[in-house]
Enzyme design. Structure first.
Site, PDB file in Angstrom:
ATOM      1  N   HIS A 264       9.976 -26.506 -20.933  1.00 25.89           N
ATOM      2  CA  HIS A 264      10.349 -27.635 -21.777  1.00 25.89           C
ATOM      3  C   HIS A 264      11.853 -27.915 -21.675  1.00 25.89           C
ATOM      4  O   HIS A 264      12.666 -27.111 -22.139  1.00 25.89           O
ATOM      5  CB  HIS A 264       9.975 -27.302 -23.223  1.00 25.89           C
ATOM      6  CG  HIS A 264      10.210 -28.400 -24.198  1.00 25.89           C
ATOM      7  ND1 HIS A 264      11.107 -28.299 -25.228  1.00 25.89           N
ATOM      8  CD2 HIS A 264       9.640 -29.626 -24.299  1.00 25.89           C
ATOM      9  CE1 HIS A 264      11.089 -29.407 -25.951  1.00 25.89           C
ATOM     10  NE2 HIS A 264      10.213 -30.231 -25.404  1.00 25.89           N
TER      11      HIS A 264
ATOM     12  N   HIS B 145      17.430 -35.903 -24.003  1.00 21.26           N
ATOM     13  CA  HIS B 145      16.393 -36.065 -25.018  1.00 21.26           C
ATOM     14  C   HIS B 145      16.729 -37.147 -26.030  1.00 21.26           C
ATOM     15  O   HIS B 145      15.970 -38.091 -26.237  1.00 21.26           O
ATOM     16  CB  HIS B 145      16.134 -34.748 -25.744  1.00 21.26           C
ATOM     17  CG  HIS B 145      15.087 -34.862 -26.802  1.00 21.26           C
ATOM     18  ND1 HIS B 145      15.383 -35.151 -28.127  1.00 21.26           N
ATOM     19  CD2 HIS B 145      13.739 -34.760 -26.739  1.00 21.26           C
ATOM     20  CE1 HIS B 145      14.264 -35.216 -28.822  1.00 21.26           C
ATOM     21  NE2 HIS B 145      13.254 -34.971 -28.016  1.00 21.26           N
TER      22      HIS B 145
END
Length: 320
Positions: free
Chosen positions: A8, A50
């Site tokens: 991730h 992100h």
């Protein structure tokens, strides 16, 4: 068959998320694939980041979309984590990655690897974000029908159902993932770094900005379903139903032994983790075995995973 493991934002428990170091470590850890988030810069580059805003993982401020790639390159993407970058993981001033640079890194892995690309919304560029992702992938030699780019198997995903529907106009459902989360005032406050009052207002208004994802899944528009662990814990019945229907389940973010075991019990085939080495060790301590094939089957006789142990300081008691 054991679940496949995606790193991730790279091995982001070990090194700063989305950096070259995090992805180098993910490959060394033996992750079957890596996950990344993409935003468009002002001059049209796809950068791995992100948040829509700068500030959490660099000293920059303001929207990522308002900066050029050259401006972003000048920021420090490393110091916030407080972890030294080993020489073999790239220079400190070359840690910010674009999508093409990540593809180059994965090509150099010397083995089959998966890549899950998330388009972040809302974006000031709308579906131009998805179009740029598709354009970059196709220029690099990606085949949307097979999902293959050399030894890289690519899938695309988003929380926003309109982005998913836009991707489905070009990409087969077997390579598209509808992400699902349980949004609360706390998760809004934590992810956007706002106060309680602002989080309550934003949470109340989010349903008008991002339509619900479950109808996309219920209609069978996608083959890959990506619930978060909070959702899995709250709705194990629905997760079991999706598994029974033959959906590919890609759960995020799976970082503890308890969550690994729960996902395995529910029939989850893909785990996305900040700690891929720890998750792989937990899986190997269980039934072990070969990973579940990616939606586009990997070639027969592919090299074994080049897994090494994660540095001891990144191991956690939860994963022993």
């Amino acid at each position: 068959m054991r679940p496949i493991v995606y790193a991730h934002r790279g091995s982001s428990a070990a090194y700063p998320e989305h950096t070259r170091a995090a992805y180098v470590q993910a490959l060394l850890d033996g992750a079957d694939g890596v996950e990344c988030d993409v935003h468009l810069t002002r001059d049209g580059h796809l950068v791995l980041h992100h948040d829509a805003q700068l500030g959490r993982t660099s000293e920059g401020r303001g929207p990522v979309s308002a900066r050029t790639l050259a401006e972003l390159r000048r920021l420090d993407w490393v110091s916030w984590k407080g972890v030294p970058i080993p020489p073999g993981h790239g220079r400190a001033d070359r840690q910010l990655l674009t999508l093409p640079e990540l593809l180059d890194l994965l090509r150099d892995a010397g083995r089959p690897v998966g890549l899950a690309v998330e388009t972040k919304h809302p974006s000031p560029y709308g579906h131009r974000l998805e179009e740029e992702v598709l354009s970059v992938l196709m220029r690099e030699g990606w085949d949307p029908e097979t999902g293959r780019l050399g030894r890289i198997t690519v899938s695309l995903m988003s929380f926003h159902p309109d982005a998913v529907r836009h991707l489905l106009e070009t990409v087969p459902a077997r390579h598209v993932c509808q992400l699902v989360e349980t949004t609360t005032r706390r998760t809004v406050r934590d992810s956007l770094r706002v106060g309680r009052t602002a989080a309550a207002v934003l949470h109340a208004g989010m349903r008008f900005v991002v339509p619900p994802a479950l109808p996309v899944i219920a209609a069978g528009l996608v083959d890959i379903v990506g619930p978060g662990m909070d959702f899995v814990r709250a709705r194990p019945d629905l997760v079991r139903q999706w598994a029974a229907e033959g959906r590919v389940l890609r759960v995020w973010t799976v970082d503890t032994a308890r969550d690994v075991d729960l996902c395995r019990a529910l029939g989850v085939q893909q785990l996305t983790s900040n700690r891929p080495a720890d998750v792989l060790r937990r899986l190997d301590a269980g039934s072990g075995g070969a990973p579940t094939p990616l939606p586009a089957a990997l070639p027969a006789g592919a090299p074994a995973r080049n897994r090494i142990a994660a540095p001891p300081r990144f191991a956690t008691a939860e994963m022993r």
